[in-house]
Motif scaffolding. Structure first.
Motif, PDB file in Angstrom:
ATOM      1  N   GLY A  43       3.756  10.230  -6.620  1.00  0.00           N
ATOM      2  CA  GLY A  43       4.914  10.549  -7.457  1.00  0.00           C
ATOM      3  C   GLY A  43       4.513  10.875  -8.884  1.00  0.00           C
ATOM      4  N   ILE A  44       3.557  10.117  -9.413  1.00  0.00           N
ATOM      5  CA  ILE A  44       3.066  10.384 -10.768  1.00  0.00           C
ATOM      6  C   ILE A  44       2.395  11.757 -10.812  1.00  0.00           C
ATOM      7  N   GLN A  45       1.623  12.090  -9.778  1.00  0.00           N
ATOM      8  CA  GLN A  45       0.984  13.401  -9.735  1.00  0.00           C
ATOM      9  C   GLN A  45       2.022  14.519  -9.701  1.00  0.00           C
ATOM     10  N   ALA A  46       3.089  14.326  -8.949  1.00  0.00           N
ATOM     11  CA  ALA A  46       4.153  15.334  -8.887  1.00  0.00           C
ATOM     12  C   ALA A  46       4.854  15.465 -10.238  1.00  0.00           C
ATOM     13  N   VAL A  47       5.047  14.349 -10.926  1.00  0.00           N
ATOM     14  CA  VAL A  47       5.660  14.391 -12.259  1.00  0.00           C
ATOM     15  C   VAL A  47       4.758  15.134 -13.234  1.00  0.00           C
ATOM     16  N   VAL A  48       3.458  14.899 -13.164  1.00  0.00           N
ATOM     17  CA  VAL A  48       2.507  15.623 -14.022  1.00  0.00           C
ATOM     18  C   VAL A  48       2.633  17.122 -13.771  1.00  0.00           C
ATOM     19  N   PHE A  49       2.698  17.511 -12.511  1.00  0.00           N
ATOM     20  CA  PHE A  49       2.859  18.925 -12.165  1.00  0.00           C
ATOM     21  C   PHE A  49       4.160  19.479 -12.740  1.00  0.00           C
ATOM     22  N   PHE A 103       0.830  -1.206   0.000  1.00  0.00           N
ATOM     23  CA  PHE A 103       0.000   0.000   0.000  1.00  0.00           C
ATOM     24  C   PHE A 103       0.865   1.257   0.000  1.00  0.00           C
ATOM     25  N   THR A 104       1.944   1.236   0.772  1.00  0.00           N
ATOM     26  CA  THR A 104       2.845   2.388   0.834  1.00  0.00           C
ATOM     27  C   THR A 104       3.517   2.622  -0.506  1.00  0.00           C
ATOM     28  N   LEU A 105       3.966   1.557  -1.139  1.00  0.00           N
ATOM     29  CA  LEU A 105       4.596   1.673  -2.452  1.00  0.00           C
ATOM     30  C   LEU A 105       3.617   2.211  -3.489  1.00  0.00           C
ATOM     31  N   LEU A 106       2.390   1.704  -3.485  1.00  0.00           N
ATOM     32  CA  LEU A 106       1.386   2.178  -4.440  1.00  0.00           C
ATOM     33  C   LEU A 106       1.021   3.649  -4.199  1.00  0.00           C
ATOM     34  N   ALA A 107       0.912   4.037  -2.941  1.00  0.00           N
ATOM     35  CA  ALA A 107       0.607   5.440  -2.629  1.00  0.00           C
ATOM     36  C   ALA A 107       1.757   6.347  -3.067  1.00  0.00           C
ATOM     37  N   ALA A 108       2.991   5.927  -2.810  1.00  0.00           N
ATOM     38  CA  ALA A 108       4.146   6.724  -3.231  1.00  0.00           C
ATOM     39  C   ALA A 108       4.185   6.834  -4.755  1.00  0.00           C
ATOM     40  N   LEU A 109       3.871   5.753  -5.436  1.00  0.00           N
ATOM     41  CA  LEU A 109       3.838   5.772  -6.893  1.00  0.00           C
ATOM     42  C   LEU A 109       2.757   6.728  -7.398  1.00  0.00           C
TER      43      LEU A 109
END
Length: 185
Positions: free
Chosen positions: A87-93, A78-84
């Motif tokens: 992280g994807i949202q931050a990359v989009v930004f 769950f932690t890995l999926l949440a970080a992913l």
């Protein structure tokens, strides 16, 4: 404070509905029935026994299911999926900032996004709506972005990261409902 009034309104509406449709019509009204009763624990025990449930046994079963879900392996997953996901949202930004040619280093863009996400969560507004966008705009403007560019990036970021996920939810729910027989719902 407005959330408290919403909750009070829902409880009052449920209690009013119980006056017209008694609890015996089904377990769906249990929460409102318990809230409007003078003795919640006595009502809970009576309700549980009426449905053949022992409150202690129900609590033990719920805790056992909770313990099965929260194993070390699952917590790590769950932690890995949440970080992913974040992280994807931050990359989009960061990509949106690059597209508009803002002079931001990727680490600064990540910091801005994380700060805005945490401020949105701390605001206790569902999804941080409004708070996160304002935080993104103010931080981008502090980094030298024009107001129009900052607002455009904030809105685009939220449209891409938040609303795409919101629209995926009903599609997934429809798929689950189509695979589940009505007797199991």
């Amino acid at each position: 404070m407005p959330c408290c009034w919403d909750l009070a309104g829902v409880v009052a509406a449920g209690a009013r509905g119980l006056e017209r449709h008694p609890l015996d019509s089904g377990p769906a009204f249990a929460f409102c029935h318990l809230v409007r009763s003078p003795s919640m624990s006595a009502r809970a025990t009576a309700f549980a026994s009426r449905w053949g449930l022992a409150p202690g046994r129900v609590a033990a079963e719920a805790l056992a299911q909770w313990a099965q879900l929260w194993t070390l392996r699952n917590v790590a997953l769950f932690t890995l999926l949440a970080a992913l996901a974040y992280g994807i949202q931050a990359v989009v930004f960061a990509v949106l900032c690059t597209v508009l040619r803002l002079p931001l280093q990727p680490a600064v863009a990540l910091e801005i996004f994380v700060n805005a996400t945490l401020l949105g969560a701390a605001s206790m507004v569902p999804g941080g709506l409004g708070t996160m966008e304002a935080s993104l705009v103010f931080q981008l403007m502090a980094q030298g972005a024009k107001k129009a560019d900052a607002v455009a990036i904030a809105i685009a970021t939220r449209c891409i990261t938040r609303w795409c996920g919101v629209f995926i939810g009903p599609i997934a729910f429809t798929g689950v409902c189509m695979r589940t027989r009505p007797s199991k719902l």
